[in-house]
Design an enzyme around this catalytic site. Structure first.
Site, PDB file in Angstrom:
ATOM      1  CD  GLU A   1      -8.411   2.974  -5.117  1.00 60.60           C
ATOM      2  OE1 GLU A   1      -8.953   4.072  -4.934  1.00 60.60           O
ATOM      3  OE2 GLU A   1      -8.503   2.030  -4.305  1.00 60.60           O
TER       4      GLU A   1
ATOM      5  CD  GLU B   1      -5.019   1.112  -1.937  1.00 62.36           C
ATOM      6  OE1 GLU B   1      -6.097   1.495  -1.439  1.00 62.36           O
ATOM      7  OE2 GLU B   1      -4.306   1.799  -2.687  1.00 62.36           O
TER       8      GLU B   1
HETATM    9  O1  AHR Z   1      -5.716   3.501   1.541  1.00 60.68           O
HETATM   10  C1  AHR Z   1      -6.406   4.702   1.411  1.00 60.68           C
HETATM   11  C2  AHR Z   1      -6.866   4.966  -0.023  1.00 60.68           C
HETATM   12  O2  AHR Z   1      -7.809   4.008  -0.387  1.00 60.68           O
HETATM   13  C3  AHR Z   1      -5.822   4.856  -1.084  1.00 60.68           C
HETATM   14  O3  AHR Z   1      -5.080   6.012  -1.230  1.00 60.68           O
HETATM   15  C4  AHR Z   1      -6.642   4.616  -2.314  1.00 60.68           C
HETATM   16  O4  AHR Z   1      -5.943   3.899  -3.296  1.00 60.68           O
HETATM   17  C5  AHR Z   1      -7.849   3.885  -1.784  1.00 60.68           C
HETATM   18  O5  AHR Z   1      -9.019   4.411  -2.253  1.00 60.68           O
END
Ligand code: AHR
Length: 495
Positions: free
Chosen positions: A174, A297
């Site tokens: 991210e 994710e």
């Molecule tokens: O999964 C929780 C968070 O969500 C992670 O650390 C991040 O990459 C995303 O914003």
């Protein structure tokens, strides 16, 4: 004709990469510490510090790949703090997640050991946001170099003679946000630079994953692909299913009205649009689909459970989460030509978890059961499906009532996974399994369902929601029909 599904059992559409059933475990809340790692001296039964109950449960669902150490944590993590004698390891603050002390007792050696115990491929995310090129390069050398070198020698001093095999390496996380608030042009250049020093030592070949877009930031994908596609094997995408507003209130995991059931599933289905649109951009620069879309994710994100540390992202998990998981898998299967990996966030005690723990107690969530039921699709051959399904209407809006996908395993067994999204009505489906002699076939099934929208497992009632045999299947000549109860996930096996 509606609610009619044609499955062409002899039209093969490629392989469903088993890594679509991947996981993500970050140094966040009770995800690693307590959830997985309790240390050798714990009273909780463990093997080399990894709790036995969680280990056995995770082995049972055949986790193919595990992403670590973050998430946002990755771009603040300095791997050298997490090696060597544990008593000497640096204690630091986990500034992202709850401001608690991170004692670094779970580091590279512990993570690699965990992957070996699980039989899972490690997927390590390196630090671009606050780390140096040298630090990233030396981490790879430490883990994978076989010969004489400062890092390889240091690994040996720390008790590991042989290098580990490491395939998946992410260059930042991210980086448009917690990983450095970068513009895509800047990150694309940094990506090119950092990845240069992520080296292949000996016969270890690294699959390099560039940090990708947030949700529908198509410009990020465009800029990354345009400027760096030659240097990457995978490009990530993050999308969470959040019924409400990320900042103003996401919605409760267990206490929600019908409208939130509907909106949650509508938002889960949005993953299909995102994959299609990001893929179209990737196709422009990579028409042969060499580069994998790595959805590292995904999952539900609700308000934290009342009374818990909000920075720990601990949430309950209901039959609604099971539907979200099933819908995602059917979408990932459909895009198996581009989606090479997906990692649910996160494995234990964080967001859409498989497992919840409370001290020495452990429960399996409805999401765990979907991973278990769907594991038959891992590395199976995707089959062509044409589904004409009824609509699920709510408050003037409509969604498809059912979600379907099918695959054939190496023994020729066909698995059909089905979700009935409708919280009130059954879905009666008729199947035409072309290319298969149904009169000579046998069908078995498993169902996960509940009578309440918020049905979930608790430490007092751990088996409230669990899979049972499903037999509401009829074969009549060449036609197969099933009746799916409201709010259900079903997997059929036809042979
Ligand atoms: O999964 C929780 C968070 O969500 C992670 O650390 C991040 O990459 C995303 O914003």
């Amino acid at each position: 004709m509606k609610n009619h599904v044609v499955i062409n059992t002899d039209v093969e559409k490629g392989t469903i990469n088993k890594n679509i059933y991947g996981h993500f475990a970050e140094h966040l809340g009770r995800g690693i510490y307590e959830g997985i790692w309790v240390g050798e001296d714990s009273e909780i039964p463990n093997t080399n510090g990894v709790r036995n109950d969680v280990l056995e449960a995770l082995k049972n669902i055949n986790i193919p790949v595990l992403r670590w150490p973050g998430g946002c944590f990755a771009d603040e993590y300095h791997w050298k703090d997490g090696i060597g004698p544990r008593e000497n390891r640096k204690r630091m603050i986990n500034t992202h997640w709850g401001g608690v002390v991170e004692d670094n007792s779970f580091g590279t050696h512990e993570f690699m050991m965990l992957c070996e115990m699980l039989g899972a491929e490690p997927y390590i995310c390196g630090n671009v946001g606050s780390g140096t090129v040298q630090e990233m390069s030396e981490w790879v050398e430490y883990m994978t170099f076989d010969g004489e070198s400062p890092m390889a020698n240091w690994r040996r001093e720390n008790g590991r003679e042989e290098p580990w095999k490491l395939k998946y390496f992410g260059v930042g996380n991210e980086n448009w946000g917690c990983g450095g608030n970068m513009r895509p042009e800047y990150y694309a250049d940094l990506y090119r630079r950092y990845q240069t020093y992520v080296r292949n030592y000996g016969d270890n070949r690294i699959y390099k994953i560039a940090g990708g877009a947030n949700v529908d930031d198509y410009n990020w994908t465009e800029v990354l692909m345009k400027n760096a596609h030659r240097f990457m094997d995978g490009l990530s995408l993050h999308y969470y299913t959040i019924p409400g507003d990320f900042w103003k209130g996401k919605g409760s995991a267990t206490d929600f009205p019908e409208a939130e059931w509907f909106i949650t599933l509508k938002k889960a289905l949005h993953m299909d649009t995102l994959i299609q649109r990001h893929s179209t951009i990737m196709d422009k620069y990579d028409p042969k689909k060499r580069i994998g879309m790595i959805i590292d994710e995904w999952g539900t994100w609700f308000d934290p459970e009342p009374g818990t540390n909000p920075g720990f992202l601990y949430q309950q998990n209901t039959i609604r989460d099971a539907l979200v998981a099933g819908i995602h898998f059917n979408i990932f299967h459909k895009h198996a030509d581009r989606v090479q990996m997906a990692n649910i966030a996160q494995t234990v005690n964080v967001l859409q978890a498989m497992i919840l723990t409370e001290g020495e107690k452990m429960i399996l969530t409805p999401t765990y059961h979907v991973f278990d039921m769907f594991q038959v699709h891992q590395d199976a051959t995707l089959l062509a499906v044409d589904a004409q399904v009824n609509e699920y209407e709510f408050d003037g809006e409509a969604l498809p009532q059912t979600s379907v996908s099918a695959s054939k395993d190496k023994d020729g067994k066909v698995h059909i996974s089905l979700c009935n999204l409708d919280h009130r009505n059954s879905a009666d489906l008729q199947f035409d399994l072309r290319g298969m002699d149904l009169e000579a076939a046998s069908v078995t099934g498993t169902i996960l369902t509940a009578n309440e929208m918020n049905a979930h497992n608790t430490f007092e009632q751990p088996n409230n929601v669990k899979p049972v045999d499903f037999s509401d299947v009829k074969i009549d000549g060449q036609s197969l029909s099933v009746s799916l109860p409201p709010m259900s996930v079903v997997v059929l096996a036809v042979q």
